[in-house]
Design a protein around this motif. Structure first.
Motif, short mmCIF file in Angstrom:
data_model
loop_
_atom_site.label_atom_id
_atom_site.label_comp_id
_atom_site.label_asym_id
_atom_site.label_seq_id
_atom_site.Cartn_x
_atom_site.Cartn_y
_atom_site.Cartn_z
N VAL A 103 2.18 -74.41 28.67
CA VAL A 103 1.11 -74.47 30.05
C VAL A 103 -0.49 -75.86 29.56
CG1 VAL A 103 -0.99 -73.70 30.90
CG2 VAL A 103 1.05 -72.18 30.49
N THR A 104 -0.54 -76.20 30.53
CA THR A 104 -0.82 -77.36 30.46
C THR A 104 -2.77 -77.14 30.91
OG1 THR A 104 -0.67 -78.19 32.21
CG2 THR A 104 0.59 -79.03 30.17
N GLU A 105 -3.58 -78.06 31.00
CA GLU A 105 -5.48 -78.18 31.71
C GLU A 105 -5.75 -79.28 31.72
OE1 GLU A 105 -9.30 -75.52 32.12
OE2 GLU A 105 -7.87 -75.15 30.23
N ASP A 106 -5.79 -80.05 32.37
CA ASP A 106 -6.09 -81.58 32.56
C ASP A 106 -5.56 -82.39 32.00
OD1 ASP A 106 -7.88 -81.28 34.65
OD2 ASP A 106 -9.12 -80.25 33.48
N ARG A 107 -3.94 -81.80 31.72
CA ARG A 107 -2.99 -82.13 30.77
C ARG A 107 -2.92 -82.05 29.36
NH1 ARG A 107 -0.67 -88.04 32.63
NH2 ARG A 107 1.40 -87.36 31.75
N VAL A 108 -4.05 -81.45 28.69
CA VAL A 108 -3.87 -81.21 27.60
C VAL A 108 -3.07 -80.12 27.12
CG1 VAL A 108 -5.39 -80.11 25.86
CG2 VAL A 108 -6.28 -81.98 27.10
N ILE A 109 -2.22 -79.65 26.43
CA ILE A 109 -1.92 -78.78 26.19
C ILE A 109 -2.82 -77.49 26.06
CG2 ILE A 109 0.09 -77.26 24.46
CD1 ILE A 109 1.26 -80.53 24.24
N ARG A 110 -2.47 -76.60 26.37
CA ARG A 110 -3.35 -75.03 25.97
C ARG A 110 -1.94 -74.33 25.44
NH1 ARG A 110 -7.72 -74.30 28.37
NH2 ARG A 110 -7.60 -73.06 26.14
N ASP A 111 -0.74 -73.86 25.65
CA ASP A 111 -0.18 -73.35 24.65
C ASP A 111 1.27 -73.97 24.98
OD1 ASP A 111 0.88 -71.15 22.68
OD2 ASP A 111 -0.06 -69.75 23.56
N CYS A 112 2.80 -73.70 24.06
CA CYS A 112 3.88 -74.05 24.27
C CYS A 112 4.63 -72.89 23.86
CB CYS A 112 4.08 -75.35 23.77
SG CYS A 112 3.90 -75.79 22.33
N PRO A 131 -3.96 -81.07 41.12
CA PRO A 131 -2.82 -80.69 40.49
C PRO A 131 -2.40 -80.78 39.01
CG PRO A 131 -2.70 -82.15 42.86
CD PRO A 131 -3.88 -82.28 42.47
N LEU A 132 -3.52 -81.36 38.23
CA LEU A 132 -2.77 -81.51 37.17
C LEU A 132 -4.06 -80.33 36.39
CD1 LEU A 132 -2.11 -84.66 36.36
CD2 LEU A 132 -0.90 -82.77 37.00
N ALA A 133 -5.05 -79.83 37.32
CA ALA A 133 -5.85 -79.55 36.72
C ALA A 133 -5.74 -77.81 35.70
CB ALA A 133 -7.12 -78.84 37.50
N ARG A 134 -4.66 -77.09 36.45
CA ARG A 134 -4.40 -76.28 35.58
C ARG A 134 -2.80 -76.10 36.23
NH1 ARG A 134 -8.92 -71.50 36.02
NH2 ARG A 134 -9.86 -71.96 34.16
N ALA A 135 -2.07 -76.26 35.37
CA ALA A 135 0.11 -76.22 35.40
C ALA A 135 0.13 -76.23 34.28
CB ALA A 135 0.41 -77.97 36.05
N ARG A 153 2.16 -90.67 38.84
CA ARG A 153 3.28 -90.96 39.79
C ARG A 153 3.96 -89.07 40.66
NH1 ARG A 153 9.11 -93.53 39.69
NH2 ARG A 153 9.94 -92.55 40.84
N GLY A 154 3.30 -87.82 39.64
CA GLY A 154 3.15 -86.71 40.66
C GLY A 154 2.12 -86.18 40.15
N ILE A 155 0.90 -86.81 40.75
CA ILE A 155 -0.22 -86.03 41.36
C ILE A 155 0.23 -85.49 42.86
CG2 ILE A 155 -2.36 -86.40 42.45
CD1 ILE A 155 -3.35 -87.41 39.97
N ARG A 156 0.78 -86.85 43.50
CA ARG A 156 0.78 -86.73 45.07
C ARG A 156 2.29 -85.72 44.89
NH1 ARG A 156 2.48 -91.90 48.83
NH2 ARG A 156 4.20 -91.18 47.92
N THR A 157 2.49 -85.82 44.37
CA THR A 157 3.51 -84.72 44.94
C THR A 157 3.45 -83.40 45.08
OG1 THR A 157 5.33 -86.45 44.79
CG2 THR A 157 6.46 -83.71 44.64
N LEU A 158 2.58 -83.20 43.45
CA LEU A 158 2.11 -81.42 43.55
C LEU A 158 1.10 -81.00 44.56
CD1 LEU A 158 1.28 -81.33 39.77
CD2 LEU A 158 2.63 -79.85 40.74
N ALA A 159 -0.01 -81.94 45.22
CA ALA A 159 -0.35 -81.93 45.97
C ALA A 159 0.50 -81.44 47.14
CB ALA A 159 -0.98 -82.96 45.92
#
Length: 206
Positions: A36-45, A120-124, A81-87
């Motif tokens: 689980v990420t927040e702005d590409r920071v690993i919050r937990d795995c 898209p990358l804020a929370r994923a 590369r991934g932002i547009r597809t996620l959006a």
């Protein structure tokens, strides 16, 4: 101590089955890496993700994802590369080269879902599958990796030459060497040999 840890796990599993709440044990013990990420920071795995990259879970929490990439450049390029597809679709997948804690590189399949499509990358949440057993990493030079990445983006040799500020002839020489290295006869076969998937989902730039 191993015994104490094992007992705690057993208690958590027993409690999950009694209560019917399986979210925690499903996340922790899923046979695929989950993060689980927040702005590409690993919050937990989960356990599988940490073991895949040869870290302890505590070592990965609140770390930027950049530590798991072969280079800072690749970390940035894959983000773009991934932002547009996620959006657009709220889902994304590719197959890319990642780096373990000891620096060894390996292929993995990555799938993502965003909780915040407007950012898209804020929370994923992401899944990672280690492909080492079916696709060993083939050592490539930096220039080879750059050229393969641009080929995967659909660029011609002339366009790649302009991007890299080298001659068209030099790009053609690199292409010929790559075809020989992978035992294939054209670019499409080269990309399939690298990822066994369509070029749109091959990510390999360092």
């Amino acid at each position: 101590m191993p015994g104490i840890g094992s007992n705690i796990v057993e208690l958590l599993i027993d409690e999950a089955y009694r209560s019917g709440r399986f979210e925690e044990i499903a996340f922790l013990h899923a046979p695929v890496g989950l993060v689980v990420t927040e702005d590409r920071v690993i919050r937990d795995c989960n356990i599988a993700f940490a073991e895949m990259f040869r870290y302890a879970r505590d070592q990965l929490r609140d770390q930027t994802f950049s530590i798991l990439y072969p280079s800072r450049e690749e970390f940035v390029n894959i983000r773009d590369r991934g932002i547009r597809t996620l959006a657009e679709k709220n889902v994304y997948w590719d197959e890319r080269i990642m780096a373990r804690s000891d620096g060894t590189l390996f292929w993995c399949r990555v799938r993502g879902h965003s909780f915040t499509p407007d950012e898209p990358l804020a929370r994923a949440v992401w899944s990672f599958a280690d492909l080492s057993s079916i696709r060993p990493y083939n050592e490539l030079t930096r220039r080879e990796r750059e050229i393969i990445s641009f080929l995967a983006d659909g660029l011609t040799s002339k366009e790649i030459a302009l991007k890299l500020d080298i001659s068209h002839r030099t790009v053609e020489v690199y292409r010929a060497k790559l075809l020989k290295k992978f035992g294939v006869v054209n670019t499409s076969s080269l990309l399939q040999a690298l990822g066994h998937i369509d070029a749109d989902h091959v990510v390999d730039r360092a």
